[in-house]
Design a protein around this motif. Structure first.
Motif, PDB file in Angstrom:
ATOM      1  N   SER A 211       7.753  -2.709   2.336  1.00 53.27           N
ATOM      2  CA  SER A 211       6.949  -2.350   3.496  1.00 53.27           C
ATOM      3  C   SER A 211       5.465  -2.605   3.277  1.00 53.27           C
ATOM      4  CB  SER A 211       7.172  -0.881   3.877  1.00 53.27           C
ATOM      5  OG  SER A 211       8.427  -0.732   4.519  1.00 53.27           O
TER       6      SER A 211
ATOM      7  N   GLY B 195      11.107   1.627   1.477  1.00 49.96           N
ATOM      8  CA  GLY B 195      10.272   2.179   2.531  1.00 49.96           C
ATOM      9  C   GLY B 195      11.032   2.973   3.571  1.00 49.96           C
TER      10      GLY B 195
ATOM     11  N   PRO C  32       2.977   2.504   4.422  1.00 52.05           N
ATOM     12  CA  PRO C  32       4.177   2.508   3.579  1.00 52.05           C
ATOM     13  C   PRO C  32       4.282   3.770   2.742  1.00 52.05           C
ATOM     14  CG  PRO C  32       2.993   0.422   3.393  1.00 52.05           C
ATOM     15  CD  PRO C  32       2.100   1.361   4.130  1.00 52.05           C
ATOM     16  N   SER C  33       5.519   4.177   2.484  1.00 50.35           N
ATOM     17  CA  SER C  33       5.770   5.331   1.637  1.00 50.35           C
ATOM     18  C   SER C  33       7.151   5.172   1.018  1.00 50.35           C
ATOM     19  CB  SER C  33       5.682   6.631   2.439  1.00 50.35           C
ATOM     20  OG  SER C  33       5.772   7.757   1.585  1.00 50.35           O
TER      21      SER C  33
END
Length: 411
Positions: A108, A136, A230-231
């Motif tokens: 991501s 992501g 993003p994470s």
């Protein structure tokens, strides 16, 4: 379930309307390399380098590609040159081709929301999709998007006696993942100059350079606005109450990594009720050890040249590992796959399937949401065309071909 040239469009574009979007894409992007060049223009460098770049000066990336390119296969005359069966069975499940989507971190960052596009494309094409620990999207969402083809890749999280790792295994089992893929080739953080030059941090911290690059990357910016920063939502439950994306990124940096021991792999083998694969094996003795403790598959890989620049090309290790464990376990391959011909090369050398990562993301970066579908169609077509040219109507015939692989390692 035989896939008689089952790709969505006519091979090599024949019979496709010259004015259709599909025909236009084929003219613009006949190869993965064309997609890569377009993605390099459309994706800001901080995203592009997280995928395209390797360790050090990219010598390992180049070595993977060069070794695959040097493999030669001798076509057979007199075989049926008509339709071929590209379908395979892996761990008791049928797939349309010996091709899968490999796990990749920071997808991501390369293209916000890329994981959803890849998961949907894999489901539509009936090829394995490997969701990652640092994906992501959460593994539960990946399983909803690709319920028939979902695999789960696990990194080592050893704190508190692997509390998080075992909980991820529990969640993957509950979500319906078919295969657990445990990655063992990331004992430490590799030096990737491209990421360092871009000063990559999560969440993004805008600099003048990134702002200027984003300004000429409207597709990427639009995807970012739709999907957010993003994470790593797979890890969110382990980061306290209401963690921020910065909290999750810091947890991943602090806790993810290190090399699994074989004793740890035994414990995960006991916890996982299904096929289990060790990913990142480059020595036949390690493959034999993994199989001896009950693992069902070995994925030959050097992490796409992203961990150890001085490692051999992964394809050069494949024949020795097939010789060591191929009769006892499913052997998979990744690292450097850029075409259906590369997939065929790996299968001819004994792999049951080959997985690609960058190729699919280049499709998304170059085309957008349906870029992953375009790549799956293109690669499966290329597999079919190569098999037909070789006179190999199925996977067994591929493995019976005469092959010259001068750079293969001998043990």
């Amino acid at each position: 379930m035989h896939d008689r040239t089952a790709a969505k469009a006519a091979p090599t574009g024949w019979g496709v309307s010259g004015h259709s979007r599909e025909a236009q894409l084929r003219r613009r992007f006949p190869t993965v390399e064309d997609l890569r060049k377009a993605a390099a223009r459309r994706v800001p460098s901080l995203g592009y380098e997280t995928v395209a770049g390797g360790a050090g000066e990219n010598l390992g990336v180049g070595r993977n590609a060069g070794a695959l390119d040097a493999i030669e296969m001798v076509p057979r005359t007199g075989a049926d040159k008509g339709p071929v069966a590209t379908d395979v069975t892996l761990f008791g499940r049928h797939y349309s081709a010996p091709l899968g989507i490999a796990p990749m971190g920071l997808q991501s960052v390369f293209w916000p929301g890329a994981e959803r596009h890849l998961a949907r494309a894999a489901q539509r094409a009936r090829i394995p999709y490997t969701a990652g620990t640092v994906s992501g999207i959460a593994l539960e969402e990946a399983a909803e998007l690709a319920p028939d083809v979902i695999w789960f890749q696990l990194y080592r999280l050893a704190k508190d006696d692997h509390r998080v790792g075992f909980d991820l295994v529990r969640r993957a089992q509950a979500a319906g993942a078919h295969v657990l893929v445990v990655t063992v080739d990331t004992p430490g953080r590799a030096k990737r100059p491209g990421e360092l030059r871009n000063g990559l941090t999560l969440p993004f911290r805008p600099t003048l350079r990134t702002i200027l690059e984003a300004a000429i990357s409207p597709g990427w910016v639009s995807a970012l606005l739709r999907n957010g920063q993003p994470s790593f939502p797979c890890l969110s439950p382990y980061c306290g109450d209401n963690p921020s994306k910065a909290d999750i990124a810091w947890f991943a940096q602090r806790e993810v990594g290190g090399a699994f021991t074989f004793e740890e792999l035994k414990r995960y083998r006991d916890a996982w009720k299904g096929p289990m694969v060790i990913k990142g094996v480059m020595h036949p003795a390690d493959a034999e050890k993994a199989v001896s403790i009950g693992l069902d598959g070995v994925q030959v890989s050097n992490h796409g040249g992203r961990q150890l620049e001085g490692a051999p090309a992964a394809i050069d290790m494949l024949p020795a590992i097939v010789a060591a464990v191929g009769s006892k376990a499913t052997v998979l391959f990744d690292s450097g796959v850029r075409s259906g011909l590369d997939v065929v090369r790996a299968v001819a050398l004994g792999a049951q399937a080959a997985l690609a990562g960058r190729a699919f993301l280049y499709g998304v970066g170059a085309i957008g949401a349906d870029g992953a579908d375009y790549v799956t169609t293109m690669l499966i077509e290329e597999v079919s065309v190569a098999m037909r040219q070789l006179g190999a109507p199925d996977m067994a015939a591929l493995r019976a071909l005469s092959i010259r692989h001068a750079s293969a390692w001998q043990f």
